[in-house]
Design an enzyme around this catalytic site. Structure first.
Site, short mmCIF file in Angstrom:
data_model
loop_
_atom_site.label_atom_id
_atom_site.label_comp_id
_atom_site.label_asym_id
_atom_site.label_seq_id
_atom_site.Cartn_x
_atom_site.Cartn_y
_atom_site.Cartn_z
N GLU A 13 0.82 -1.21 0.00
CA GLU A 13 0.00 0.00 0.00
C GLU A 13 0.86 1.26 0.00
OE1 GLU A 13 -4.00 -1.03 2.35
OE2 GLU A 13 -2.18 -1.29 3.55
N LYS A 32 -11.53 2.04 0.32
CA LYS A 32 -10.44 1.38 -0.41
C LYS A 32 -11.10 0.33 -1.29
CE LYS A 32 -6.51 1.37 2.78
NZ LYS A 32 -5.56 0.46 3.44
N TYR A 63 -17.98 23.65 -3.50
CA TYR A 63 -17.65 22.26 -3.86
C TYR A 63 -16.22 22.18 -4.37
CZ TYR A 63 -22.75 22.54 -4.59
OH TYR A 63 -24.08 22.80 -4.50
N GLU A 94 -8.77 5.50 8.97
CA GLU A 94 -9.43 6.23 10.04
C GLU A 94 -8.78 7.62 10.22
OE1 GLU A 94 -8.54 3.08 10.04
OE2 GLU A 94 -9.88 1.85 11.27
#
Length: 122
Positions: free
Chosen positions: A21, A100, A53, A73
């Site tokens: 990762e 993910k 936005y 998190e």
């Protein structure tokens, strides 16, 4: 309560605990629901009375494509804090989902994600 939704924003980042990762990186999808009172913005038709936005997208992009975190998190927490801090007088609450779609773990699943809610959210 009124809401602004930014759904399935997609970025490439290097967050995770596993070596694959942090070395190879992966796609991340972010969905954000922002609780605001949109009445005044609707009446005045002025961007200053709501949340941009484009600016939110830019904040999210900088965090997801920036400094790597081990945990999604932590990514979710950074996103919620940064967006709320950009509009402290306007945002009542925020819900952030960090997804993910392709984590390098064995098994069959569509995706893994975390979702956090901060502030007022009905």
């Amino acid at each position: 309560m009124d809401y602004i939704h930014l759904k399935d924003m997609e970025f490439y980042g290097y967050h995770g605990v596993l070596a694959a990762e942090t070395e190879l990186g992966q796609r991340f999808r972010i969905t954000m629901h922002i609780a605001v009172d949109l009445q005044y913005a609707g009446e005045t038709d002025e961007l200053d009375n709501t949340v941009s936005y484009a600016e939110v997208f830019s904040i999210v992009k900088d965090i997801v494509e920036g400094k790597p975190y081990k945990l999604i998190e932590a990514v979710a927490e950074k996103l919620a804090s940064a967006v709320r801090n950009a509009y402290p007088a306007v945002i009542k609450g925020i819900q952030v989902e960090v997804i993910k779609p392709d984590p390098p773990i064995p098994g069959h699943y569509r995706e893994v994600s975390v979702e956090i809610t901060r502030g007022e959210f009905i």
